[in-house]
Design a protein around this motif. Sequence first.
Motif, short mmCIF file in Angstrom:
data_model
loop_
_atom_site.label_atom_id
_atom_site.label_comp_id
_atom_site.label_asym_id
_atom_site.label_seq_id
_atom_site.Cartn_x
_atom_site.Cartn_y
_atom_site.Cartn_z
N ILE A 193 -30.92 9.29 -35.46
CA ILE A 193 -29.70 9.14 -36.26
C ILE A 193 -29.06 10.50 -36.51
N ASP A 194 -27.78 10.60 -36.24
CA ASP A 194 -27.03 11.82 -36.52
C ASP A 194 -25.63 11.45 -36.99
N ALA A 195 -24.73 12.42 -36.96
CA ALA A 195 -23.36 12.18 -37.45
C ALA A 195 -22.60 11.17 -36.60
N ASN A 196 -23.09 10.95 -35.36
CA ASN A 196 -22.43 9.97 -34.49
C ASN A 196 -23.05 8.59 -34.60
N SER A 197 -23.92 8.40 -35.57
CA SER A 197 -24.62 7.12 -35.70
C SER A 197 -24.21 6.39 -36.97
N LEU A 198 -22.93 6.42 -37.27
CA LEU A 198 -22.45 5.74 -38.47
C LEU A 198 -22.74 4.24 -38.37
N GLY A 199 -23.27 3.68 -39.44
CA GLY A 199 -23.56 2.26 -39.46
C GLY A 199 -24.93 1.89 -38.94
N VAL A 200 -25.68 2.83 -38.40
CA VAL A 200 -27.02 2.54 -37.88
C VAL A 200 -28.00 2.47 -39.04
N ARG A 201 -28.87 1.46 -39.02
CA ARG A 201 -29.87 1.28 -40.06
C ARG A 201 -31.24 1.05 -39.44
N LEU A 202 -32.27 1.31 -40.20
CA LEU A 202 -33.64 1.09 -39.75
C LEU A 202 -34.02 -0.37 -39.96
N SER A 203 -34.75 -0.93 -39.01
CA SER A 203 -35.17 -2.32 -39.10
C SER A 203 -36.56 -2.41 -39.74
N THR A 204 -36.77 -3.48 -40.50
CA THR A 204 -38.08 -3.72 -41.11
C THR A 204 -38.96 -4.60 -40.24
N ASN A 205 -38.47 -4.99 -39.06
CA ASN A 205 -39.28 -5.81 -38.16
C ASN A 205 -40.52 -5.05 -37.70
N GLY A 206 -41.66 -5.63 -37.92
CA GLY A 206 -42.91 -5.00 -37.51
C GLY A 206 -43.46 -4.00 -38.51
N VAL A 207 -42.70 -3.67 -39.53
CA VAL A 207 -43.15 -2.71 -40.55
C VAL A 207 -43.95 -3.47 -41.61
N VAL A 208 -45.09 -2.92 -41.99
CA VAL A 208 -45.92 -3.59 -43.00
C VAL A 208 -45.11 -3.76 -44.28
N VAL A 209 -45.38 -4.86 -44.98
CA VAL A 209 -44.59 -5.23 -46.15
C VAL A 209 -44.59 -4.12 -47.20
N GLU A 210 -45.71 -3.42 -47.33
CA GLU A 210 -45.81 -2.38 -48.36
C GLU A 210 -44.81 -1.25 -48.14
N LEU A 211 -44.35 -1.06 -46.87
CA LEU A 211 -43.41 0.02 -46.57
C LEU A 211 -41.96 -0.44 -46.53
#
Length: 432
Positions: A193-211
Amino acid sequence: MKLKLVLHFALVFIVFMIIVSIGFFNFLLGVVPSTNSADYRALPVIAASIASEGGRLVVRETEELRAVKNGSSLWFIVLGSDGARVSFGTMPAAFDSVLASINDIRSLDVRGEDGAAITATLRETDSPVGQIRVLYGGKTPSGSSAYNLGIGLRIVFIPYLVVPLILVALALPLIVGRALAGVKKATRRASEIDANSLGVRLSTNGVVVELHPLVNAINSALARIDGDLTERQRFFANAAHELRTPIAILQTRLEALPAGSVKDRLLMDVGRLAATAEQLLDMQRFANIQSLGEVDLVSLCETVAADFAPIAISAGYELEFDAEVKSFKVNGDHSALERAVTNLVRNAIEHGGGQGRIHIEVLKDGTVEVADEGPGIPEPEREKVFEPFHRTKPKSTGAGLGLSLVHQIVQSHRGHISIIEQNTGARFRLKL
């Protein structure tokens, strides 16, 4: 993180296994009815003491045998493969009937209550005289019950301890790795992610619920940064755009003035203001590269060279273009890359000293180089020339935004711009 989780879990598991094993072993010591079984440690000592003299079996009272016998009522009878026998100590009369049927008995394990001497074990083993059968017993020394129990259960305890540890060592890294796979994916995404990645977000798919709260917090921070960056870019673009109209009006009015040195200086200053406003608009326009497509760097640089050849010649230069390949295509924004090469050539014309050659070259790996034969760039200035509004010559007519725009465009294409050291002049290397 993965290594720490595996090590911590393995340590806890090992401690747990040790505690359970100790408790289970003590439980068995309490429930096994005999604490006076014949000592397994005596068997190899007995076998080592057997010898043959004149065809007869004899017992040699070795130091090991005396040590085992000391403090116990050890007795044994050894039966050879040829039917020969030799005895040691006093066998309880209760085993006379057993001895009479010894040839029909394969194994024997008789245990008595605490303090009783009626114990016996029948085993086959190797000895210096060959295969023998040993019937032995007696009151064992103090503390040997635990040893006997441990020897008897070694076939159970060793797999019980070793197999789970092996499974933990093999399976736990895989389990933890799969659990953290989503975190690794989110981490890789975050690093892109940088200045050219406006609107990009991290996905919670596969991430343990605690995180999930951590990922959501990062996404919220990215949303706030996107909003601030968008507002700044909008202000930047509006300010530059609003400058163009009064500058154009001012230039028109100045051109209506009578000819003279004052008019020329004013027109030069207004031209500088117009160029600065245009560069500010370019920095906003190329801040977010959107229209990516196939770009032929050889064709692009050839076009720039043809466009600037008359300007360079009129400024006192010879402009050359070379390419080690006929074509080199990349994925990028054509307008932005053309502006980057254009600014490098314009910079060479402005700072090349008004003489010599300006050389544009495309190498076989797609690297673009623009070199001049002017005074060059002092080494302390080489890291600063890509900063906005930085000028190596304070009285230069430029605004110090040209190379900064080149750096911005190259970064948005995940490339690199650098200054190559040479004897004379400056050489810029653009690598996508």
